[in-house]
Write an enzyme that holds these catalytic residues in place. Structure first.
Site, mmCIF file in Angstrom:
data_model
loop_
_atom_site.group_PDB
_atom_site.id
_atom_site.type_symbol
_atom_site.label_atom_id
_atom_site.label_comp_id
_atom_site.label_asym_id
_atom_site.label_seq_id
_atom_site.Cartn_x
_atom_site.Cartn_y
_atom_site.Cartn_z
ATOM 1 N N HIS A 80 0.855 -1.193 0.000
ATOM 2 C CA HIS A 80 0.000 0.000 0.000
ATOM 3 C C HIS A 80 0.881 1.230 0.000
ATOM 4 O O HIS A 80 1.938 1.236 0.642
ATOM 5 C CB HIS A 80 -0.917 0.004 1.235
ATOM 6 C CG HIS A 80 -2.075 0.928 1.086
ATOM 7 N ND1 HIS A 80 -1.985 2.263 1.361
ATOM 8 C CD2 HIS A 80 -3.343 0.704 0.654
ATOM 9 C CE1 HIS A 80 -3.153 2.832 1.116
ATOM 10 N NE2 HIS A 80 -3.996 1.915 0.684
ATOM 11 N N GLU A 112 -7.781 -5.106 -0.101
ATOM 12 C CA GLU A 112 -8.369 -5.854 -1.219
ATOM 13 C C GLU A 112 -8.363 -7.358 -0.979
ATOM 14 O O GLU A 112 -9.219 -8.069 -1.493
ATOM 15 C CB GLU A 112 -7.618 -5.540 -2.518
ATOM 16 C CG GLU A 112 -7.556 -4.071 -2.867
ATOM 17 C CD GLU A 112 -8.898 -3.477 -3.258
ATOM 18 O OE1 GLU A 112 -9.925 -3.901 -2.702
ATOM 19 O OE2 GLU A 112 -8.912 -2.591 -4.109
HETATM 20 N N1 ACO Z 1 3.926 -7.595 -4.784
HETATM 21 C C1 ACO Z 1 5.257 -7.621 -5.029
HETATM 22 N N2 ACO Z 1 6.066 -6.548 -4.937
HETATM 23 C C2 ACO Z 1 5.489 -5.387 -4.599
HETATM 24 C C3 ACO Z 1 4.129 -5.286 -4.325
HETATM 25 C C4 ACO Z 1 3.322 -6.446 -4.424
HETATM 26 N N3 ACO Z 1 2.025 -6.434 -4.183
HETATM 27 N N4 ACO Z 1 3.835 -4.012 -4.012
HETATM 28 C C5 ACO Z 1 4.980 -3.326 -4.089
HETATM 29 N N5 ACO Z 1 5.980 -4.163 -4.449
HETATM 30 C C6 ACO Z 1 7.396 -3.834 -4.581
HETATM 31 C C7 ACO Z 1 7.687 -3.041 -5.827
HETATM 32 O O1 ACO Z 1 7.958 -3.890 -6.915
HETATM 33 C C8 ACO Z 1 8.885 -2.229 -5.393
HETATM 34 O O2 ACO Z 1 10.000 -3.067 -5.427
HETATM 35 P P1 ACO Z 1 11.470 -2.447 -5.700
HETATM 36 O O3 ACO Z 1 11.764 -1.536 -4.544
HETATM 37 O O4 ACO Z 1 12.347 -3.657 -5.742
HETATM 38 O O5 ACO Z 1 11.387 -1.717 -7.006
HETATM 39 C C9 ACO Z 1 8.589 -1.927 -3.925
HETATM 40 O O6 ACO Z 1 7.723 -2.982 -3.482
HETATM 41 C C10 ACO Z 1 7.893 -0.604 -3.684
HETATM 42 O O7 ACO Z 1 6.791 -0.530 -4.565
HETATM 43 P P2 ACO Z 1 6.136 0.807 -5.056
HETATM 44 O O8 ACO Z 1 5.614 0.578 -6.436
HETATM 45 O O9 ACO Z 1 7.045 1.964 -4.825
HETATM 46 O O10 ACO Z 1 4.966 0.954 -4.057
HETATM 47 P P3 ACO Z 1 3.718 1.896 -4.272
HETATM 48 O O11 ACO Z 1 3.499 2.613 -3.014
HETATM 49 O O12 ACO Z 1 3.805 2.727 -5.488
HETATM 50 O O13 ACO Z 1 2.603 0.812 -4.562
HETATM 51 C C11 ACO Z 1 0.654 -0.414 -4.645
HETATM 52 C C12 ACO Z 1 1.456 0.619 -3.851
HETATM 53 C C13 ACO Z 1 0.336 0.143 -6.023
HETATM 54 C C14 ACO Z 1 -0.661 -0.689 -3.924
HETATM 55 C C15 ACO Z 1 1.486 -1.725 -4.762
HETATM 56 O O14 ACO Z 1 1.832 -2.208 -3.492
HETATM 57 C C16 ACO Z 1 0.789 -2.801 -5.586
HETATM 58 O O15 ACO Z 1 0.873 -2.790 -6.815
HETATM 59 N N6 ACO Z 1 0.073 -3.774 -4.910
HETATM 60 C C17 ACO Z 1 -0.642 -4.789 -5.638
HETATM 61 C C18 ACO Z 1 -1.974 -4.264 -6.131
HETATM 62 C C19 ACO Z 1 -2.979 -4.043 -5.007
HETATM 63 O O16 ACO Z 1 -3.124 -4.878 -4.106
HETATM 64 N N7 ACO Z 1 -3.692 -2.904 -5.089
HETATM 65 C C20 ACO Z 1 -4.715 -2.503 -4.115
HETATM 66 C C21 ACO Z 1 -4.202 -1.414 -3.220
HETATM 67 S S1 ACO Z 1 -5.327 -0.988 -1.963
HETATM 68 C C22 ACO Z 1 -6.435 0.102 -2.671
HETATM 69 O O17 ACO Z 1 -6.189 0.762 -3.647
HETATM 70 C C23 ACO Z 1 -7.782 0.251 -2.049
#
Ligand code: ACO
Length: 390
Positions: A269, A327
């Site tokens: 998140h 989610e």
């Molecule tokens: N699975 C695997 N790796 C992940 C995940 C995940 N679910 N989420 C983040 N990461 C990793 C990224 O690849 C990144 O890795 P790196 O540092 O090696 O490049 C690191 O964690 C940081 O990720 P960011 O993209 O900077 O995190 P951000 O804050 O932008 O993302 C998000 C948040 C979009 C929710 C992300 O965690 C994600 O894509 N999750 C999966 C989709 C999801 O569950 N969405 C629902 C969110 S809740 C809502 O909207 C109500």
């Protein structure tokens, strides 16, 4: 030169009395109430009143709100026609929700009225009709006749009634009510921000809500629960077919997925760096719903998948604090309520529209254009070349 806040992370946009999200400690306050206090106890209409008016309604106020919402659930003929056309094209339900909501402008008796009363009237009419749009479209999409709303039922129970044409089980209606309360508002999330940006130009309520629906559709915002549930089902099936334990199958799959750059849906998140407090509220609601249900094992299996995914994320993405988000348990709870996974994102919209309308009214009151800066990186000294010479 100032630093770029990509994704506007950590940027304070404005003040709100609607919700507080504390990502470091895993706290969510809605209208002054911790989410765990409000969501399992309130009916959706009470939470709406809390956001729109800043306090829980007294009995008479609640009765009036329920009756007013119930009286406005019907769809204009033009909206129904649009939904039929969308069903013929088999559009995704989120697209139909966007189209249907847009058409509600045609039903506004005083479109030029920008008074607070007019905004509140529009908020009421949109919130009342969003479930009808989703349920009507869902039935049309599946070749069924729409089911007329039942004014005797509350907002949540009536939504289930319109989807299925069957009297909803009280436990399912309560589970859905808890879900709708839990996700109604959540700080400056992408769809709420979209709604506020549109409202900040002094545009109208319908435009702001339509924009917000567009933002909610994306898989990084409201589109994750379907894939999260698919993941649990697929892993269960693989375990069954291979004779391996679910835990073992999940470990192999999730390690490979994360290593190849895939995101595990339902984890991570932007704001929460500890467990999303909504996951707990929905987890408890799902547990209560699955208690004694035929597929109680699904709840246990989801817990197993969650545990293993968290372990793998910690191992392969150390320090990123990737925890279970809302989610994951949304998927489980709404599945327990009896909903198809394709309805998860639209049902998120059925709830979040309450928060969007409250934010739009707040933004209209604030009346400050939202207009951030951007750093230009292109050239600055190009010379004009006529088209024949390019
Ligand atoms: N699975 C695997 N790796 C992940 C995940 C995940 N679910 N989420 C983040 N990461 C990793 C990224 O690849 C990144 O890795 P790196 O540092 O090696 O490049 C690191 O964690 C940081 O990720 P960011 O993209 O900077 O995190 P951000 O804050 O932008 O993302 C998000 C948040 C979009 C929710 C992300 O965690 C994600 O894509 N999750 C999966 C989709 C999801 O569950 N969405 C629902 C969110 S809740 C809502 O909207 C109500």
């Amino acid at each position: 030169m100032t630093d770029i806040a990509r994704g506007l992370e950590g940027v304070l946009l404005t003040e709100t009395r609607l919700s507080l999200v504390n990502g470091r400690d895993g706290v969510l306050i809605i209208g002054g109430y911790p989410v765990a206090e409000l969501a399992p106890n309130a009916c959706f209409e009470e939470t709406l009143h809390l956001l729109w008016h800043g306090k829980l309604p007294k009995k008479a106020e609640l009765d009036t709100l329920r009756a007013t919402l119930a009286a406005q659930r019907g769809l204009p003929a033009v909206t129904l026609g649009l939904l039929k056309a969308a069903a013929e094209k088999k559009l995704p339900t989120m697209d139909a929700l966007r189209l249907g909501t847009d058409s509600l402008s045609l039903d506004d008796a005083k479109p030029g009225d920008t008074s607070r009363e007019a905004h509140e009237r529009r908020a009421m009419s949109i919130v009342a009709r969003v479930p009808t749009i989703v349920a009507t479209y869902w039935r049309l999409l599946h070749g069924q006749q729409p089911v007329a709303p039942d004014a005797k039922l509350g907002h949540a129970a009536n939504y289930l009634w319109m989807l299925t044409g069957e009297a909803p089980r009280p436990a399912a209606a309560r589970g859905l009510e808890t879900y709708l309360n839990t996700v109604i508002d959540h700080g400056m999330n992408a769809s709420t921000f979209t709604a506020r940006v549109i409202a900040s130009t002094r545009s109208d309520m319908v435009s702001a809500i339509v924009g917000a629906i567009g933002a909610l559709k994306g898989p990084l915002h409201g589109g994750a629960p379907g894939p999260a549930l698919d993941m649990v089902f697929e892993l269960r099936q693989e375990a069954e077919e291979s004779g391996k334990t679910l835990s073992n199958v999940t470990e192999v799959w999730s390690r490979n997925a994360v290593r190849t750059g895939e995101r595990l849906m339902g984890f991570g998140h932007r704001v929460y760096k500890v467990r999303d407090p909504r996951a707990d509220v929905l987890g408890h609601a799902a547990e209560a719903l699955f208690e004694g249900a035929e597929d109680k094992q699904l709840y246990e299996d989801a817990r197993t998948v969650e545990e293993v995914c968290l372990m793998i994320l910690e191992e392969l993405k150390p320090g990123r604090n990737l925890k279970t988000n809302v989610e994951f348990y949304t998927a489980l709870l709404l599945h327990g309520v009896g909903m198809d996974a394709q309805l998860f994102s639209p049902t998120f919209g059925v709830s979040r529209v309450g928060g969007w309308t409250a934010h739009v009214i707040e933004q209209f009151t604030e009346d400050r254009l939202i207009r951030p800066d951007v750093r230009y990186t292109g050239p600055t000294d190009l010379k004009w070349v006529p088209v024949e010479a390019r």
